[in-house]
Design an enzyme around this catalytic site. Structure first.
Site, PDB file in Angstrom:
ATOM      1  CE1 TYR A 155      -4.022   2.149   0.575  1.00 11.53           C
ATOM      2  CE2 TYR A 155      -2.672   3.143   2.466  1.00 11.53           C
ATOM      3  CZ  TYR A 155      -3.729   3.171   1.540  1.00 11.53           C
ATOM      4  OH  TYR A 155      -4.676   4.129   1.745  1.00 11.53           O
ATOM      5  CE  LYS A 202      -3.474   4.760  -1.516  1.00  9.11           C
ATOM      6  NZ  LYS A 202      -4.517   5.472  -2.487  1.00  9.11           N
TER       7      LYS A 202
HETATM    8  P1  NAP Z   1     -13.341   2.463   0.745  1.00  4.29           P
HETATM    9  O1  NAP Z   1     -14.586   2.754   1.691  1.00  4.29           O
HETATM   10  O2  NAP Z   1     -12.719   0.945   0.933  1.00  4.29           O
HETATM   11  O3  NAP Z   1     -13.816   2.705  -0.788  1.00  4.29           O
HETATM   12  C1  NAP Z   1     -13.105   2.471  -1.733  1.00  4.29           C
HETATM   13  C2  NAP Z   1     -13.712   2.533  -3.074  1.00  4.29           C
HETATM   14  O4  NAP Z   1     -12.912   2.037  -4.094  1.00  4.29           O
HETATM   15  C3  NAP Z   1     -15.162   1.707  -3.338  1.00  4.29           C
HETATM   16  O5  NAP Z   1     -16.015   2.771  -3.653  1.00  4.29           O
HETATM   17  C4  NAP Z   1     -14.657   0.787  -4.109  1.00  4.29           C
HETATM   18  O6  NAP Z   1     -15.789   0.231  -4.882  1.00  4.29           O
HETATM   19  C5  NAP Z   1     -13.679   1.231  -5.007  1.00  4.29           C
HETATM   20  N1  NAP Z   1     -12.754   0.202  -5.637  1.00  4.29           N
HETATM   21  C6  NAP Z   1     -12.181  -0.856  -5.175  1.00  4.29           C
HETATM   22  N2  NAP Z   1     -11.462  -1.394  -6.068  1.00  4.29           N
HETATM   23  C7  NAP Z   1     -11.749  -0.851  -7.163  1.00  4.29           C
HETATM   24  C8  NAP Z   1     -11.542  -1.084  -8.651  1.00  4.29           C
HETATM   25  N3  NAP Z   1     -10.674  -2.027  -8.977  1.00  4.29           N
HETATM   26  N4  NAP Z   1     -12.080  -0.222  -9.665  1.00  4.29           N
HETATM   27  C9  NAP Z   1     -12.848   0.718  -9.239  1.00  4.29           C
HETATM   28  N5  NAP Z   1     -13.253   1.091  -8.069  1.00  4.29           N
HETATM   29  C10 NAP Z   1     -12.781   0.374  -6.898  1.00  4.29           C
HETATM   30  O7  NAP Z   1     -12.090   3.290   0.646  1.00  4.29           O
HETATM   31  P2  NAP Z   1     -12.042   4.922   1.154  1.00  4.29           P
HETATM   32  O8  NAP Z   1     -11.572   4.895   2.774  1.00  4.29           O
HETATM   33  O9  NAP Z   1     -13.019   5.685   0.804  1.00  4.29           O
HETATM   34  O10 NAP Z   1     -10.654   5.422   0.614  1.00  4.29           O
HETATM   35  C11 NAP Z   1     -10.800   5.973  -0.696  1.00  4.29           C
HETATM   36  C12 NAP Z   1      -9.176   6.359  -1.104  1.00  4.29           C
HETATM   37  O11 NAP Z   1      -8.558   7.203  -0.025  1.00  4.29           O
HETATM   38  C13 NAP Z   1      -8.487   5.225  -1.450  1.00  4.29           C
HETATM   39  O12 NAP Z   1      -7.507   5.350  -2.395  1.00  4.29           O
HETATM   40  C14 NAP Z   1      -7.641   4.980  -0.086  1.00  4.29           C
HETATM   41  O13 NAP Z   1      -6.295   4.308  -0.326  1.00  4.29           O
HETATM   42  C15 NAP Z   1      -7.386   6.599   0.260  1.00  4.29           C
HETATM   43  N6  NAP Z   1      -6.937   6.683   1.813  1.00  4.29           N
HETATM   44  C16 NAP Z   1      -7.965   6.390   2.631  1.00  4.29           C
HETATM   45  C17 NAP Z   1      -7.727   6.697   4.050  1.00  4.29           C
HETATM   46  C18 NAP Z   1      -8.665   6.315   5.123  1.00  4.29           C
HETATM   47  O14 NAP Z   1      -8.209   6.514   6.239  1.00  4.29           O
HETATM   48  N7  NAP Z   1      -9.725   5.690   4.777  1.00  4.29           N
HETATM   49  C19 NAP Z   1      -6.614   7.077   4.421  1.00  4.29           C
HETATM   50  C20 NAP Z   1      -5.463   7.545   3.313  1.00  4.29           C
HETATM   51  C21 NAP Z   1      -5.984   7.288   1.830  1.00  4.29           C
HETATM   52  P3  NAP Z   1     -16.880  -0.819  -4.366  1.00  4.29           P
HETATM   53  O15 NAP Z   1     -17.541  -0.466  -3.493  1.00  4.29           O
HETATM   54  O16 NAP Z   1     -17.778  -1.186  -6.072  1.00  4.29           O
HETATM   55  O17 NAP Z   1     -15.814  -1.980  -4.259  1.00  4.29           O
END
Ligand code: NAP
Length: 248
Positions: free
Chosen positions: A155, A159
């Site tokens: 990861y 990133k």
């Molecule tokens: P999340 O709740 O797990 O949601 C992930 C989203 O990505 C879902 O809509 C999922 O779609 C979609 N997805 C996964 N694989 C995919 C693919 N192959 N093609 C298209 N869509 C796909 O994650 P989140 O926390 O909102 O995170 C969003 C972004 O922020 C990510 O890049 C994550 O790495 C980054 N981020 C998050 C955090 C945190 O603390 N939450 C911190 C730093 C960075 P489905 O529902 O259809 O599976």
């Protein structure tokens, strides 16, 4: 209405941060094309919410890790809306374990969904943005990409790769008025973090200078800024949205 008249693609918007970016962009007047991979039902529900107050939005099932899907997505969005001004590469997954136990499949899947996806969609949208001599690309990285994290070598590498990609795109395309920036969220409370142990989570909240986990809205607001003309002189940058978790 900071995004009035602009068309945005947001990947991975069926949950969490992506959903909030989509809602916030609609509230700011954008037309929103969002992607998802799993459930048509959830996507249709979101489409309904986004369009309820007269907004324009459509969901597209599209696997961010596949170049052929990215090319088709751009074609379909152009057919539907005629332009693409903003791309938010938000889709992401985790598949955590210590390096000693990490399989090749765990490595490849995370690199492909998180990093290759940025290449796929940015490359596919280029021709359109070059013709328009305008565009804003926003890549969602992570503080883990800046700092590294034990148990997340795949990861963190994905990133960190996003940061190098973002800067290179900014250098290549600045002369065409195409901007490329990254957002590095800290600990944002979503489905991705709900799987974690509550004591660990509380420990993280306590260690953050602003004393709370971030919300999807915190990230969505930063996206509005980078997508809008308010940031028209900003490119090649990483905006850490992390409550002060990192200060570099
Ligand atoms: P999340 O709740 O797990 O949601 C992930 C989203 O990505 C879902 O809509 C999922 O779609 C979609 N997805 C996964 N694989 C995919 C693919 N192959 N093609 C298209 N869509 C796909 O994650 P989140 O926390 O909102 O995170 C969003 C972004 O922020 C990510 O890049 C994550 O790495 C980054 N981020 C998050 C955090 C945190 O603390 N939450 C911190 C730093 C960075 P489905 O529902 O259809 O599976």
């Amino acid at each position: 209405m900071l995004l009035k008249g602009k068309v945005a693609i947001i990947t991975g918007a069926s949950r969490g941060i992506g959903t909030e970016i989509a809602k916030t962009f609609i509230a700011q007047g954008a037309t929103v094309a969002f992607t998802y991979i799993c459930s048509d039902e959830i996507a249709q529900k979101l489409e309904g919410e986004l369009t309820a107050d007269g907004g324009t939005a459509k969901g597209f099932r599209s696997d961010a890790s596949k170049m052929s899907d990215a090319e088709l997505l751009i074609e379909e969005v152009l057919e539907e809306y005629g332009a693409i001004d903003i791309v938010v590469n938000n889709a992401g997954i985790t598949n955590d374990t210590l390096l000693m136990r990490m399989s090749e499949e765990q490595w490849d899947s995370v690199i492909n969904v998180n990093l290759k996806s940025c290449f796929n969609l940015t490359k596919s949208v280029l021709r359109t943005m070059l013709k328009a001599r305008s565009g804003s690309i926003i890549n969602i990285s992570s503080v883990v990409g800046v700092q590294g994290n034990a148990g997340q070598a795949n990861y963190a590498a994905s990133k960190a790769g996003i940061l190098g990609f973002t800067k290179s795109v900014a250098l290549e395309l600045g002369s065409r008025n195409i901007r490329s920036n990254a957002i590095a969220p800290g600990f944002i409370e979503t489905d991705m973090t709900a799987k974690l142990d509550e004591n660990t989570v509380q420990g993280w909240r306590d260690a953050i200078p602003l004393k709370r986990g971030g919300t999807p809205k915190d990230i969505a607001n930063a996206c509005v800024f980078l997508a809008s003309d308010l940031s028209s002189y900003i490119t090649g940058q990483t905006l850490n949205v992390c409550g002060g978790m990192i200060t570099a």
